[in-house]
Design a protein around this motif. Structure first.
Motif, PDB file in Angstrom:
ATOM      1  N   TYR A   1      -3.975 -24.904  22.383  1.00 31.93           N
ATOM      2  CA  TYR A   1      -4.984 -24.600  21.045  1.00 31.93           C
ATOM      3  C   TYR A   1      -5.021 -22.433  20.516  1.00 31.93           C
ATOM      4  CZ  TYR A   1      -7.177 -28.928  20.999  1.00 31.93           C
ATOM      5  OH  TYR A   1      -6.699 -30.655  21.087  1.00 31.93           O
ATOM      6  N   GLY A   2      -3.436 -22.637  20.746  1.00 34.60           N
ATOM      7  CA  GLY A   2      -2.921 -21.363  20.737  1.00 34.60           C
ATOM      8  C   GLY A   2      -2.656 -20.368  19.293  1.00 34.60           C
ATOM      9  N   GLY A   3      -3.643 -20.969  18.256  1.00 33.44           N
ATOM     10  CA  GLY A   3      -3.656 -20.729  16.827  1.00 33.44           C
ATOM     11  C   GLY A   3      -5.068 -19.789  16.674  1.00 33.44           C
ATOM     12  N   ARG A   4      -4.509 -18.957  15.672  1.00 32.61           N
ATOM     13  CA  ARG A   4      -5.877 -18.111  15.502  1.00 32.61           C
ATOM     14  C   ARG A   4      -6.900 -18.723  15.537  1.00 32.61           C
ATOM     15  NH1 ARG A   4      -1.624 -14.799  12.773  1.00 32.61           N
ATOM     16  NH2 ARG A   4      -0.079 -13.665  14.397  1.00 32.61           N
ATOM     17  N   LYS A   5      -7.489 -19.748  14.577  1.00 29.17           N
ATOM     18  CA  LYS A   5      -7.980 -20.151  14.079  1.00 29.17           C
ATOM     19  C   LYS A   5      -9.241 -20.934  15.476  1.00 29.17           C
ATOM     20  CE  LYS A   5      -7.799 -19.534   9.276  1.00 29.17           C
ATOM     21  NZ  LYS A   5      -7.235 -20.218   8.461  1.00 29.17           N
ATOM     22  N   ASP A   6      -7.947 -21.367  16.549  1.00 31.10           N
ATOM     23  CA  ASP A   6      -8.943 -22.524  17.140  1.00 31.10           C
ATOM     24  C   ASP A   6      -9.261 -21.790  18.541  1.00 31.10           C
ATOM     25  OD1 ASP A   6      -6.743 -24.080  17.170  1.00 31.10           O
ATOM     26  OD2 ASP A   6      -5.451 -23.567  17.585  1.00 31.10           O
ATOM     27  N   ILE A   7     -10.763 -21.514  17.836  1.00 26.16           N
ATOM     28  CA  ILE A   7     -11.448 -21.093  18.317  1.00 26.16           C
ATOM     29  C   ILE A   7     -12.949 -21.891  18.282  1.00 26.16           C
ATOM     30  CG2 ILE A   7     -13.805 -19.264  18.757  1.00 26.16           C
ATOM     31  CD1 ILE A   7     -10.838 -17.605  18.835  1.00 26.16           C
ATOM     32  N   GLY A  33       2.752 -23.554  14.771  1.00 27.19           N
ATOM     33  CA  GLY A  33       2.690 -22.710  13.934  1.00 27.19           C
ATOM     34  C   GLY A  33       1.564 -21.822  15.128  1.00 27.19           C
ATOM     35  N   LYS A  34       1.039 -22.516  16.118  1.00 28.13           N
ATOM     36  CA  LYS A  34       0.554 -22.268  16.476  1.00 28.13           C
ATOM     37  C   LYS A  34       1.284 -21.540  18.199  1.00 28.13           C
ATOM     38  CE  LYS A  34      -2.562 -25.798  16.265  1.00 28.13           C
ATOM     39  NZ  LYS A  34      -3.944 -25.685  15.924  1.00 28.13           N
ATOM     40  N   LEU A  35       2.500 -21.529  18.083  1.00 29.00           N
ATOM     41  CA  LEU A  35       3.243 -20.651  19.002  1.00 29.00           C
ATOM     42  C   LEU A  35       3.400 -19.720  18.465  1.00 29.00           C
ATOM     43  CD1 LEU A  35       5.750 -23.776  20.123  1.00 29.00           C
ATOM     44  CD2 LEU A  35       4.188 -22.709  21.548  1.00 29.00           C
ATOM     45  N   SER A  36       3.968 -19.618  16.823  1.00 32.88           N
ATOM     46  CA  SER A  36       4.033 -18.315  16.326  1.00 32.88           C
ATOM     47  C   SER A  36       2.545 -17.546  16.040  1.00 32.88           C
ATOM     48  CB  SER A  36       4.653 -18.376  15.347  1.00 32.88           C
ATOM     49  OG  SER A  36       4.182 -18.936  14.333  1.00 32.88           O
ATOM     50  N   GLU A  37       1.940 -18.086  15.756  1.00 37.35           N
ATOM     51  CA  GLU A  37       0.920 -16.851  15.826  1.00 37.35           C
ATOM     52  C   GLU A  37      -0.237 -16.394  17.622  1.00 37.35           C
ATOM     53  OE1 GLU A  37      -1.581 -19.865  12.460  1.00 37.35           O
ATOM     54  OE2 GLU A  37      -2.828 -18.987  14.107  1.00 37.35           O
ATOM     55  N   PHE A  38       0.412 -17.264  18.022  1.00 39.11           N
ATOM     56  CA  PHE A  38       0.386 -16.637  19.712  1.00 39.11           C
ATOM     57  C   PHE A  38       1.117 -15.268  20.120  1.00 39.11           C
ATOM     58  CE2 PHE A  38      -0.541 -17.979  24.121  1.00 39.11           C
ATOM     59  CZ  PHE A  38      -1.489 -17.149  24.441  1.00 39.11           C
ATOM     60  N   SER A  39       2.586 -15.478  20.297  1.00 43.11           N
ATOM     61  CA  SER A  39       3.160 -15.044  20.374  1.00 43.11           C
ATOM     62  C   SER A  39       3.585 -13.479  19.372  1.00 43.11           C
ATOM     63  CB  SER A  39       5.034 -15.490  21.148  1.00 43.11           C
ATOM     64  OG  SER A  39       5.217 -15.564  19.389  1.00 43.11           O
ATOM     65  N   GLU A  40       2.584 -13.968  18.449  1.00 46.20           N
ATOM     66  CA  GLU A  40       3.067 -12.832  18.195  1.00 46.20           C
ATOM     67  C   GLU A  40       1.846 -11.553  17.744  1.00 46.20           C
ATOM     68  OE1 GLU A  40       2.499 -13.616  13.385  1.00 46.20           O
ATOM     69  OE2 GLU A  40       4.043 -14.519  13.267  1.00 46.20           O
ATOM     70  N   ASP A  41       0.560 -12.494  18.026  1.00 47.58           N
ATOM     71  CA  ASP A  41      -0.496 -11.414  19.173  1.00 47.58           C
ATOM     72  C   ASP A  41       0.109 -10.928  19.927  1.00 47.58           C
ATOM     73  OD1 ASP A  41      -1.042 -11.077  17.157  1.00 47.58           O
ATOM     74  OD2 ASP A  41      -3.061 -13.118  17.005  1.00 47.58           O
ATOM     75  N   LEU A  42       1.091 -11.610  20.740  1.00 46.60           N
ATOM     76  CA  LEU A  42       0.828 -11.535  22.772  1.00 46.60           C
ATOM     77  C   LEU A  42       2.054  -9.991  22.913  1.00 46.60           C
ATOM     78  CD1 LEU A  42       1.076 -14.919  24.459  1.00 46.60           C
ATOM     79  CD2 LEU A  42      -0.513 -13.208  25.050  1.00 46.60           C
ATOM     80  N   ALA A  43       2.919 -10.242  21.614  1.00 41.78           N
ATOM     81  CA  ALA A  43       4.298  -9.078  21.381  1.00 41.78           C
ATOM     82  C   ALA A  43       3.666  -8.014  20.809  1.00 41.78           C
ATOM     83  CB  ALA A  43       4.723  -9.782  20.017  1.00 41.78           C
ATOM     84  N   LYS A  44       1.994  -7.832  21.024  1.00 35.86           N
ATOM     85  CA  LYS A  44       1.619  -6.232  20.845  1.00 35.86           C
ATOM     86  C   LYS A  44       1.635  -5.193  22.389  1.00 35.86           C
ATOM     87  CE  LYS A  44      -0.285  -7.238  17.095  1.00 35.86           C
ATOM     88  NZ  LYS A  44      -1.646  -8.064  16.580  1.00 35.86           N
ATOM     89  N   LYS A  45       1.358  -6.289  23.267  1.00 34.15           N
ATOM     90  CA  LYS A  45       1.807  -6.102  24.710  1.00 34.15           C
ATOM     91  C   LYS A  45       2.736  -6.102  25.715  1.00 34.15           C
ATOM     92  CE  LYS A  45      -2.253  -5.244  27.379  1.00 34.15           C
ATOM     93  NZ  LYS A  45      -3.838  -6.013  28.214  1.00 34.15           N
ATOM     94  N   TYR A  46       2.646  -7.596  24.997  1.00 35.86           N
ATOM     95  CA  TYR A  46       4.662  -7.926  26.333  1.00 35.86           C
ATOM     96  C   TYR A  46       5.544  -8.500  25.470  1.00 35.86           C
ATOM     97  CZ  TYR A  46       0.176  -9.247  28.675  1.00 35.86           C
ATOM     98  OH  TYR A  46      -1.567  -8.614  29.436  1.00 35.86           O
ATOM     99  N   ARG A  47       6.781  -8.534  26.482  1.00 43.68           N
ATOM    100  CA  ARG A  47       7.835  -9.138  26.257  1.00 43.68           C
ATOM    101  C   ARG A  47       7.479 -10.972  25.824  1.00 43.68           C
ATOM    102  NH1 ARG A  47      12.095 -11.021  30.482  1.00 43.68           N
ATOM    103  NH2 ARG A  47      13.816 -11.156  28.475  1.00 43.68           N
ATOM    104  N   ALA A  48       7.283 -10.986  24.491  1.00 46.14           N
ATOM    105  CA  ALA A  48       6.694 -12.524  24.010  1.00 46.14           C
ATOM    106  C   ALA A  48       7.976 -13.082  23.630  1.00 46.14           C
ATOM    107  CB  ALA A  48       5.827 -12.703  23.313  1.00 46.14           C
ATOM    108  N   ILE A  49       8.132 -14.245  24.080  1.00 47.14           N
ATOM    109  CA  ILE A  49       9.224 -14.822  24.244  1.00 47.14           C
ATOM    110  C   ILE A  49       8.782 -16.465  23.352  1.00 47.14           C
ATOM    111  CG2 ILE A  49      11.785 -16.532  24.679  1.00 47.14           C
ATOM    112  CD1 ILE A  49      11.553 -13.469  26.449  1.00 47.14           C
ATOM    113  N   ILE A  50       9.796 -17.250  22.171  1.00 44.99           N
ATOM    114  CA  ILE A  50       9.225 -18.702  21.819  1.00 44.99           C
ATOM    115  C   ILE A  50      10.224 -19.267  22.429  1.00 44.99           C
ATOM    116  CG2 ILE A  50       8.925 -20.760  20.184  1.00 44.99           C
ATOM    117  CD1 ILE A  50       7.547 -18.663  18.685  1.00 44.99           C
TER     118      ILE A  50
END
Ligand SMILES: [Zn+2]
Ligand SMILES: [Zn+2]
Length: 436
Positions: A189-195, A410-427
Protein backbone atom coordinates in the motif's frame (compact mmCIF):
# COMPACT_ATOMS: atom_id res chain seq x y z
CA UNK A 1 27.17 -6.16 0.35
CA UNK A 2 25.31 -7.24 -2.79
CA UNK A 3 21.59 -7.86 -3.22
CA UNK A 4 19.89 -9.85 -5.99
CA UNK A 5 16.15 -10.42 -6.32
CA UNK A 6 14.76 -13.64 -7.81
CA UNK A 7 11.14 -12.66 -7.22
CA UNK A 8 8.96 -10.16 -5.38
CA UNK A 9 10.53 -7.30 -7.36
CA UNK A 10 8.07 -5.25 -9.45
CA UNK A 11 5.34 -7.60 -8.18
CA UNK A 12 3.68 -9.04 -5.08
CA UNK A 13 4.53 -12.73 -4.75
CA UNK A 14 7.45 -15.22 -4.91
CA UNK A 15 9.72 -13.11 -2.65
CA UNK A 16 13.28 -14.46 -2.79
CA UNK A 17 16.39 -12.35 -2.20
CA UNK A 18 20.08 -13.28 -2.25
CA UNK A 19 22.46 -11.30 -0.03
CA UNK A 20 26.17 -11.76 -0.75
CA UNK A 21 29.38 -10.51 0.78
CA UNK A 22 32.76 -12.02 -0.16
CA UNK A 23 32.02 -15.72 -0.36
CA UNK A 24 29.13 -15.59 2.14
CA UNK A 25 25.65 -15.99 0.67
CA UNK A 26 22.28 -16.11 2.34
CA UNK A 27 18.74 -16.20 1.03
CA UNK A 28 15.92 -14.12 2.52
CA UNK A 29 12.54 -15.83 1.94
CA UNK A 30 11.63 -18.28 -0.79
CA UNK A 31 8.03 -17.81 -1.84
CA UNK A 32 5.75 -18.64 -4.72
CA UNK A 33 3.20 -16.48 -6.50
CA UNK A 34 -0.24 -18.06 -6.43
CA UNK A 35 -2.57 -17.27 -9.28
CA UNK A 36 -3.99 -19.12 -12.26
CA UNK A 37 -0.60 -20.82 -12.45
CA UNK A 38 1.93 -21.02 -9.62
CA UNK A 39 4.97 -18.84 -10.41
CA UNK A 40 8.39 -19.64 -8.95
CA UNK A 41 11.37 -17.41 -8.18
CA UNK A 42 14.05 -17.41 -10.87
CA UNK A 43 16.87 -18.79 -8.71
CA UNK A 44 19.05 -21.39 -10.45
CA UNK A 45 20.60 -24.56 -9.04
CA UNK A 46 24.03 -23.00 -9.60
CA UNK A 47 23.18 -20.03 -7.34
CA UNK A 48 21.41 -22.25 -4.82
CA UNK A 49 24.54 -24.37 -4.40
CA UNK A 50 26.37 -21.28 -3.08
CA UNK A 51 23.70 -20.42 -0.47
CA UNK A 52 24.94 -20.92 3.11
CA UNK A 53 21.57 -20.53 4.90
CA UNK A 54 17.99 -19.34 4.41
CA UNK A 55 16.27 -16.79 6.66
CA UNK A 56 12.48 -16.59 6.54
CA UNK A 57 10.48 -13.48 7.46
CA UNK A 58 7.01 -14.99 7.96
CA UNK A 59 4.63 -17.80 7.09
CA UNK A 60 2.77 -16.62 4.01
CA UNK A 61 3.03 -18.54 0.77
CA UNK A 62 4.61 -15.63 -1.09
CA UNK A 63 7.52 -15.93 1.41
CA UNK A 64 7.78 -19.69 2.18
CA UNK A 65 6.08 -21.60 -0.66
CA UNK A 66 9.29 -22.29 -2.59
CA UNK A 67 11.19 -23.80 0.36
CA UNK A 68 10.21 -27.44 -0.37
CA UNK A 69 11.22 -26.93 -4.01
CA UNK A 70 14.69 -25.79 -2.96
CA UNK A 71 15.23 -28.90 -0.81
CA UNK A 72 13.91 -31.09 -3.62
CA UNK A 73 16.54 -29.46 -5.85
CA UNK A 74 19.15 -30.78 -3.39
CA UNK A 75 19.61 -27.84 -1.03
CA UNK A 76 21.03 -28.88 2.36
CA UNK A 77 21.49 -25.70 4.40
CA UNK A 78 19.48 -24.53 7.39
CA UNK A 79 16.27 -22.47 7.56
CA UNK A 80 16.21 -19.86 10.32
CA UNK A 81 12.85 -18.44 11.44
CA UNK A 82 10.76 -17.84 14.56
CA UNK A 83 8.88 -20.76 16.10
CA UNK A 84 5.41 -19.68 14.92
CA UNK A 85 6.75 -19.08 11.41
CA UNK A 86 8.14 -22.62 11.20
CA UNK A 87 5.00 -24.22 12.61
CA UNK A 88 2.70 -22.24 10.33
CA UNK A 89 4.97 -22.99 7.36
CA UNK A 90 4.32 -26.70 7.89
CA UNK A 91 0.57 -26.11 7.77
CA UNK A 92 0.77 -23.99 4.62
CA UNK A 93 3.11 -26.40 2.85
CA UNK A 94 0.96 -29.45 3.62
CA UNK A 95 -1.95 -27.65 1.98
CA UNK A 96 0.22 -26.50 -0.93
CA UNK A 97 1.24 -30.12 -1.63
CA UNK A 98 -2.28 -30.75 -2.93
CA UNK A 99 -1.84 -28.30 -5.78
CA UNK A 100 1.89 -28.48 -6.43
CA UNK A 101 3.55 -30.64 -9.07
CA UNK A 102 4.61 -33.92 -7.35
CA UNK A 103 7.72 -34.01 -9.56
CA UNK A 104 8.85 -30.61 -8.27
CA UNK A 105 8.60 -31.55 -4.58
CA UNK A 106 10.04 -34.88 -3.50
CA UNK A 107 9.21 -36.68 -0.27
CA UNK A 108 12.88 -36.71 0.61
CA UNK A 109 13.16 -32.97 -0.08
CA UNK A 110 10.19 -32.24 2.15
CA UNK A 111 11.61 -34.32 5.02
CA UNK A 112 15.02 -32.67 4.72
CA UNK A 113 13.39 -29.24 4.71
CA UNK A 114 11.62 -29.95 7.99
CA UNK A 115 14.81 -31.32 9.54
CA UNK A 116 16.64 -28.10 8.60
CA UNK A 117 14.53 -25.80 10.76
CA UNK A 118 16.34 -23.67 13.32
CA UNK A 119 14.24 -21.64 15.74
CA UNK A 120 15.33 -18.03 16.15
CA UNK A 121 14.39 -15.80 19.05
CA UNK A 122 13.82 -12.11 18.45
CA UNK A 123 17.10 -10.15 18.79
CA UNK A 124 19.25 -13.29 18.96
CA UNK A 125 22.41 -12.88 16.86
CA UNK A 126 23.08 -15.64 14.34
CA UNK A 127 26.49 -15.92 12.71
CA UNK A 128 26.67 -17.39 9.21
CA UNK A 129 30.18 -16.95 7.80
CA UNK A 130 30.68 -13.15 7.38
CA UNK A 131 27.08 -12.33 8.26
CA UNK A 132 25.47 -11.54 11.59
CA UNK A 133 21.70 -11.82 11.30
CA UNK A 134 18.95 -10.89 13.76
CA UNK A 135 15.15 -10.84 13.78
CA UNK A 136 12.73 -8.26 15.23
CA UNK A 137 8.89 -8.22 15.21
CA UNK A 138 7.31 -6.76 12.06
CA UNK A 139 3.71 -6.75 13.37
CA UNK A 140 2.28 -8.43 10.25
CA UNK A 141 1.22 -11.89 11.50
CA UNK A 142 2.27 -13.99 14.48
CA UNK A 143 6.04 -14.55 14.43
CA UNK A 144 6.53 -12.23 11.43
CA UNK A 145 9.93 -10.58 11.41
CA UNK A 146 12.12 -7.91 9.97
CA UNK A 147 15.56 -9.32 9.33
CA UNK A 148 18.76 -7.33 9.90
CA UNK A 149 21.88 -8.50 8.04
CA UNK A 150 25.34 -7.15 8.90
CA UNK A 151 28.57 -8.13 7.13
CA UNK A 152 30.86 -6.04 9.36
CA UNK A 153 30.95 -3.20 6.82
CA UNK A 154 27.32 -2.56 5.91
CA UNK A 155 24.00 -3.20 7.49
CA UNK A 156 20.73 -4.00 5.72
CA UNK A 157 17.19 -4.32 7.06
CA UNK A 158 14.71 -6.50 5.18
CA UNK A 159 11.22 -5.47 6.29
CA UNK A 160 9.41 -8.60 5.12
CA UNK A 161 5.75 -7.61 5.36
CA UNK A 162 5.26 -4.89 7.92
CA UNK A 163 2.45 -3.37 9.97
CA UNK A 164 3.01 -0.55 12.45
CA UNK A 165 -0.46 -0.54 13.95
CA UNK A 166 -1.45 -2.52 17.02
CA UNK A 167 -4.13 -5.09 16.17
CA UNK A 168 -6.36 -7.29 18.30
CA UNK A 169 -3.68 -9.96 18.44
CA UNK A 170 -0.35 -8.29 17.81
CA UNK A 171 1.77 -5.31 18.67
CA UNK A 172 2.90 -3.25 15.73
CA UNK A 173 6.39 -3.58 14.27
CA UNK A 174 9.19 -2.82 16.70
CA UNK A 175 10.81 0.15 14.97
CA UNK A 176 12.86 1.36 17.93
CA UNK A 177 16.62 1.26 17.53
CA UNK A 178 16.74 0.38 13.86
CA UNK A 179 19.84 1.56 12.09
CA UNK A 180 21.00 0.46 8.67
CA UNK A 181 22.66 1.64 5.48
CA UNK A 182 20.00 0.02 3.33
CA UNK A 183 16.40 -1.08 3.61
CA UNK A 184 14.39 -3.49 1.50
CA UNK A 185 10.78 -2.52 2.09
CA UNK A 186 7.42 -3.81 0.95
CA UNK A 187 5.05 -1.32 -0.69
CA UNK A 188 1.78 -3.24 -0.92
CA UNK A 189 0.00 0.00 0.00
CA UNK A 190 2.76 2.42 -1.02
CA UNK A 191 0.63 4.44 -3.47
CA UNK A 192 0.07 8.13 -2.66
CA UNK A 193 -3.65 7.47 -2.16
CA UNK A 194 -3.17 4.42 0.05
CA UNK A 195 -4.13 6.13 3.28
CA UNK A 196 -6.42 3.92 5.33
CA UNK A 197 -9.25 5.56 7.29
CA UNK A 198 -9.12 4.98 11.05
CA UNK A 199 -9.87 1.40 12.06
CA UNK A 200 -12.89 2.33 14.15
CA UNK A 201 -14.62 3.90 11.13
CA UNK A 202 -13.95 0.84 8.99
CA UNK A 203 -15.03 -1.56 11.72
CA UNK A 204 -18.26 0.33 12.40
CA UNK A 205 -19.23 0.27 8.75
CA UNK A 206 -18.41 -3.42 8.45
CA UNK A 207 -20.46 -4.24 11.56
CA UNK A 208 -23.43 -2.25 10.25
CA UNK A 209 -23.26 -4.18 7.01
CA UNK A 210 -23.06 -7.55 8.78
CA UNK A 211 -25.97 -6.58 11.04
CA UNK A 212 -28.12 -5.63 8.01
CA UNK A 213 -27.40 -8.92 6.26
CA UNK A 214 -28.20 -10.98 9.34
CA UNK A 215 -31.43 -9.05 9.90
CA UNK A 216 -32.42 -9.82 6.30
CA UNK A 217 -31.84 -13.51 7.06
CA UNK A 218 -28.79 -13.73 4.78
CA UNK A 219 -25.38 -15.27 5.13
CA UNK A 220 -22.19 -13.24 5.36
CA UNK A 221 -19.20 -14.83 3.62
CA UNK A 222 -15.79 -13.53 4.65
CA UNK A 223 -12.93 -15.01 2.61
CA UNK A 224 -9.62 -14.74 4.39
CA UNK A 225 -6.02 -15.87 4.43
CA UNK A 226 -5.73 -18.72 6.94
CA UNK A 227 -2.92 -17.02 8.79
CA UNK A 228 -3.28 -13.52 10.18
CA UNK A 229 -6.42 -11.89 8.81
CA UNK A 230 -8.64 -14.81 9.81
CA UNK A 231 -7.68 -14.57 13.48
CA UNK A 232 -8.11 -10.79 13.53
CA UNK A 233 -11.53 -11.04 11.88
CA UNK A 234 -12.68 -13.85 14.18
CA UNK A 235 -11.63 -11.95 17.30
CA UNK A 236 -13.38 -8.83 16.08
CA UNK A 237 -16.62 -10.71 15.35
CA UNK A 238 -16.43 -12.50 18.69
CA UNK A 239 -15.96 -9.25 20.64
CA UNK A 240 -18.85 -7.48 18.95
CA UNK A 241 -21.13 -10.48 19.14
CA UNK A 242 -20.47 -10.84 22.87
CA UNK A 243 -21.20 -7.17 23.43
CA UNK A 244 -24.43 -7.39 21.42
CA UNK A 245 -23.41 -5.09 18.55
CA UNK A 246 -24.08 -7.87 16.06
CA UNK A 247 -26.83 -10.44 16.62
CA UNK A 248 -25.90 -13.91 17.92
CA UNK A 249 -25.57 -16.18 14.92
CA UNK A 250 -23.15 -19.02 14.31
CA UNK A 251 -19.71 -18.08 13.03
CA UNK A 252 -18.60 -21.01 10.88
CA UNK A 253 -14.86 -21.35 10.44
CA UNK A 254 -13.75 -23.34 7.41
CA UNK A 255 -10.48 -24.36 5.75
CA UNK A 256 -6.99 -24.15 7.17
CA UNK A 257 -8.04 -21.35 9.51
CA UNK A 258 -8.84 -23.94 12.19
CA UNK A 259 -5.32 -25.37 12.10
CA UNK A 260 -3.80 -21.89 12.04
CA UNK A 261 -5.93 -20.94 15.08
CA UNK A 262 -4.43 -23.83 17.05
CA UNK A 263 -0.91 -22.68 16.21
CA UNK A 264 -1.74 -19.10 17.14
CA UNK A 265 -3.16 -20.36 20.41
CA UNK A 266 -0.05 -22.19 21.55
CA UNK A 267 2.17 -19.36 20.36
CA UNK A 268 0.17 -16.77 22.26
CA UNK A 269 3.42 -15.71 23.93
CA UNK A 270 4.22 -14.04 20.57
CA UNK A 271 0.94 -12.10 20.68
CA UNK A 272 0.01 -9.00 22.66
CA UNK A 273 0.42 -9.18 26.40
CA UNK A 274 -3.22 -8.13 26.88
CA UNK A 275 -4.30 -11.25 25.02
CA UNK A 276 -2.01 -13.49 27.05
CA UNK A 277 -3.37 -12.00 30.27
CA UNK A 278 -6.95 -12.38 29.07
CA UNK A 279 -6.40 -16.09 28.52
CA UNK A 280 -4.38 -16.64 31.71
CA UNK A 281 -6.38 -14.50 34.13
CA UNK A 282 -9.94 -15.13 32.99
CA UNK A 283 -11.84 -18.21 31.91
CA UNK A 284 -12.49 -16.74 28.52
CA UNK A 285 -10.32 -18.06 25.72
CA UNK A 286 -11.27 -16.25 22.50
CA UNK A 287 -9.56 -18.97 20.42
CA UNK A 288 -12.17 -21.39 21.75
CA UNK A 289 -15.11 -19.01 21.67
CA UNK A 290 -18.54 -20.66 21.87
CA UNK A 291 -19.49 -18.44 18.91
CA UNK A 292 -17.12 -20.34 16.58
CA UNK A 293 -18.16 -23.52 14.80
CA UNK A 294 -15.30 -25.23 12.95
CA UNK A 295 -16.33 -27.03 9.75
CA UNK A 296 -14.61 -30.41 9.78
CA UNK A 297 -16.08 -32.20 6.75
CA UNK A 298 -17.60 -31.75 3.31
CA UNK A 299 -20.97 -32.91 4.67
CA UNK A 300 -20.93 -30.17 7.31
CA UNK A 301 -19.96 -27.65 4.66
CA UNK A 302 -22.83 -28.59 2.38
CA UNK A 303 -25.26 -28.57 5.33
CA UNK A 304 -24.27 -25.00 6.18
CA UNK A 305 -24.61 -23.87 2.56
CA UNK A 306 -28.01 -25.55 2.19
CA UNK A 307 -29.42 -24.37 5.51
CA UNK A 308 -31.77 -21.41 5.75
CA UNK A 309 -30.16 -20.04 8.87
CA UNK A 310 -28.50 -16.68 8.90
CA UNK A 311 -24.83 -17.02 9.75
CA UNK A 312 -21.29 -15.77 9.20
CA UNK A 313 -18.80 -17.93 7.29
CA UNK A 314 -15.10 -17.14 7.65
CA UNK A 315 -13.20 -19.29 5.18
CA UNK A 316 -10.11 -19.63 3.01
CA UNK A 317 -8.91 -18.70 0.39
CA UNK A 318 -8.36 -15.05 0.88
CA UNK A 319 -8.09 -14.07 -2.78
CA UNK A 320 -10.63 -16.65 -4.02
CA UNK A 321 -8.12 -18.58 -6.09
CA UNK A 322 -8.91 -21.78 -4.16
CA UNK A 323 -10.31 -23.10 -0.87
CA UNK A 324 -13.81 -23.75 0.48
CA UNK A 325 -14.91 -20.17 -0.28
CA UNK A 326 -15.44 -21.31 -3.89
CA UNK A 327 -17.90 -23.96 -2.78
CA UNK A 328 -19.85 -21.44 -0.72
CA UNK A 329 -19.92 -18.98 -3.60
CA UNK A 330 -21.12 -21.66 -6.01
CA UNK A 331 -24.06 -22.37 -3.68
CA UNK A 332 -24.76 -18.93 -2.23
CA UNK A 333 -23.24 -16.49 -4.70
CA UNK A 334 -26.40 -15.59 -6.60
CA UNK A 335 -28.72 -15.11 -3.63
CA UNK A 336 -29.13 -11.38 -3.07
CA UNK A 337 -29.89 -11.87 0.61
CA UNK A 338 -26.27 -12.90 1.12
CA UNK A 339 -23.20 -10.75 1.11
CA UNK A 340 -19.48 -11.20 0.70
CA UNK A 341 -17.07 -9.05 2.67
CA UNK A 342 -13.44 -8.74 1.55
CA UNK A 343 -10.97 -7.75 4.23
CA UNK A 344 -7.48 -8.45 2.88
CA UNK A 345 -5.24 -7.63 -0.02
CA UNK A 346 -6.54 -8.92 -3.38
CA UNK A 347 -3.61 -9.61 -5.68
CA UNK A 348 -3.60 -8.39 -9.29
CA UNK A 349 -5.37 -10.84 -11.64
CA UNK A 350 -6.82 -12.92 -8.79
CA UNK A 351 -10.55 -13.80 -8.82
CA UNK A 352 -10.94 -11.70 -5.67
CA UNK A 353 -9.59 -8.63 -7.47
CA UNK A 354 -11.82 -9.33 -10.49
CA UNK A 355 -14.94 -9.35 -8.30
CA UNK A 356 -13.75 -6.24 -6.48
CA UNK A 357 -13.47 -4.59 -9.90
CA UNK A 358 -17.08 -5.48 -10.75
CA UNK A 359 -16.90 -8.90 -12.48
CA UNK A 360 -20.03 -11.03 -12.03
CA UNK A 361 -18.38 -14.33 -12.80
CA UNK A 362 -15.05 -15.91 -11.94
CA UNK A 363 -13.27 -18.89 -13.40
CA UNK A 364 -11.16 -21.06 -11.11
CA UNK A 365 -9.57 -24.34 -12.20
CA UNK A 366 -11.75 -24.41 -15.31
CA UNK A 367 -14.96 -23.96 -13.32
CA UNK A 368 -17.11 -20.88 -13.83
CA UNK A 369 -18.87 -19.49 -10.78
CA UNK A 370 -21.54 -16.78 -11.00
CA UNK A 371 -21.17 -14.26 -8.24
CA UNK A 372 -23.93 -11.67 -8.20
CA UNK A 373 -24.35 -11.11 -4.46
CA UNK A 374 -23.25 -7.84 -2.94
CA UNK A 375 -19.54 -7.50 -2.37
CA UNK A 376 -18.08 -4.96 -0.01
CA UNK A 377 -14.47 -4.26 0.93
CA UNK A 378 -13.39 -3.15 4.38
CA UNK A 379 -9.68 -2.60 4.87
CA UNK A 380 -8.55 -4.59 7.86
CA UNK A 381 -5.14 -4.96 6.36
CA UNK A 382 -2.07 -6.57 7.90
CA UNK A 383 0.11 -4.22 5.86
CA UNK A 384 1.27 -0.70 6.63
CA UNK A 385 -0.49 2.00 4.63
CA UNK A 386 1.43 4.77 2.88
CA UNK A 387 1.65 6.97 5.96
CA UNK A 388 2.94 4.12 8.12
CA UNK A 389 5.49 3.15 5.47
CA UNK A 390 6.82 6.72 5.51
CA UNK A 391 7.09 6.65 9.31
CA UNK A 392 8.83 3.29 9.16
CA UNK A 393 11.46 4.46 6.67
CA UNK A 394 12.06 7.73 8.54
CA UNK A 395 12.79 5.88 11.82
CA UNK A 396 15.77 3.98 10.44
CA UNK A 397 18.90 5.80 11.47
CA UNK A 398 21.74 6.28 8.98
CA UNK A 399 19.64 5.08 6.07
CA UNK A 400 21.01 5.83 2.60
CA UNK A 401 19.50 3.31 0.19
CA UNK A 402 15.91 2.07 -0.04
CA UNK A 403 15.00 -0.83 -2.29
CA UNK A 404 11.24 -0.83 -2.87
CA UNK A 405 9.69 -4.25 -3.53
CA UNK A 406 6.50 -6.29 -2.89
CA UNK A 407 4.19 -3.85 -4.65
CA UNK A 408 2.32 -3.30 -7.88
CA UNK A 409 4.15 -1.15 -10.45
CA UNK A 410 2.13 2.06 -9.89
CA UNK A 411 2.60 1.92 -6.13
CA UNK A 412 6.31 1.12 -6.40
CA UNK A 413 6.96 4.13 -8.57
CA UNK A 414 4.86 6.55 -6.48
CA UNK A 415 6.59 5.44 -3.30
CA UNK A 416 10.12 5.44 -4.71
CA UNK A 417 9.67 8.81 -6.45
CA UNK A 418 8.86 10.38 -3.10
CA UNK A 419 11.62 8.49 -1.29
CA UNK A 420 14.13 9.68 -3.91
CA UNK A 421 13.95 13.21 -2.46
CA UNK A 422 15.86 11.94 0.58
CA UNK A 423 17.41 8.59 -0.24
CA UNK A 424 18.92 6.61 -3.05
CA UNK A 425 15.62 4.92 -3.99
CA UNK A 426 15.63 1.87 -6.23
CA UNK A 427 12.89 -0.26 -7.75
CA UNK A 428 14.98 -3.40 -8.21
CA UNK A 429 14.53 -5.68 -11.19
CA UNK A 430 14.69 -9.44 -11.10
CA UNK A 431 18.11 -10.98 -11.68
CA UNK A 432 20.11 -7.75 -11.37
CA UNK A 433 22.76 -7.39 -8.66
CA UNK A 434 22.68 -4.18 -6.58
CA UNK A 435 25.54 -3.01 -4.39
CA UNK A 436 24.73 -1.22 -1.17
ZN1 LIG B 1 2.54 -11.64 4.40
ZN1 LIG C 1 3.95 -10.88 1.34
Amino acid sequence: MKVTFFGGAEEVGRSCILISSGNSNILLDAGVKLGKVVEHPSITKQVLDKVDAIFVSHAHMDHVGYLPHLYSMGYRGKIYATKPTLELTNVLISDYMRISDPKAITKDGLTRMQKSYKIVEFREKIKVKDFTVSFSPSGHIVGASMITVDDGKNRLVYAGDVNLAKTRLLNGADIRNLNADALITESTYGGRKDIFPSESIVVNKALQSIRDTIKRGGKVIIPSFAVGRAQEVLFLLDDYMNSGVIPKVKIYVDGMINKANRIYRHNVIYCREELQKRILMSDYDPFRSPNFFPIESKTERSKVAASRESCIIVTTGGMLSGGPVLYYLSKLGTNQANKMILVGYQGANTPGRQLQDGAKEIEVEGKKIKVTLRIETYHLSAHADRRQLETFVSRIKGLKTVLVVHGEPGKLSEFSEDLAKKYRAIIPRIGIEYTI
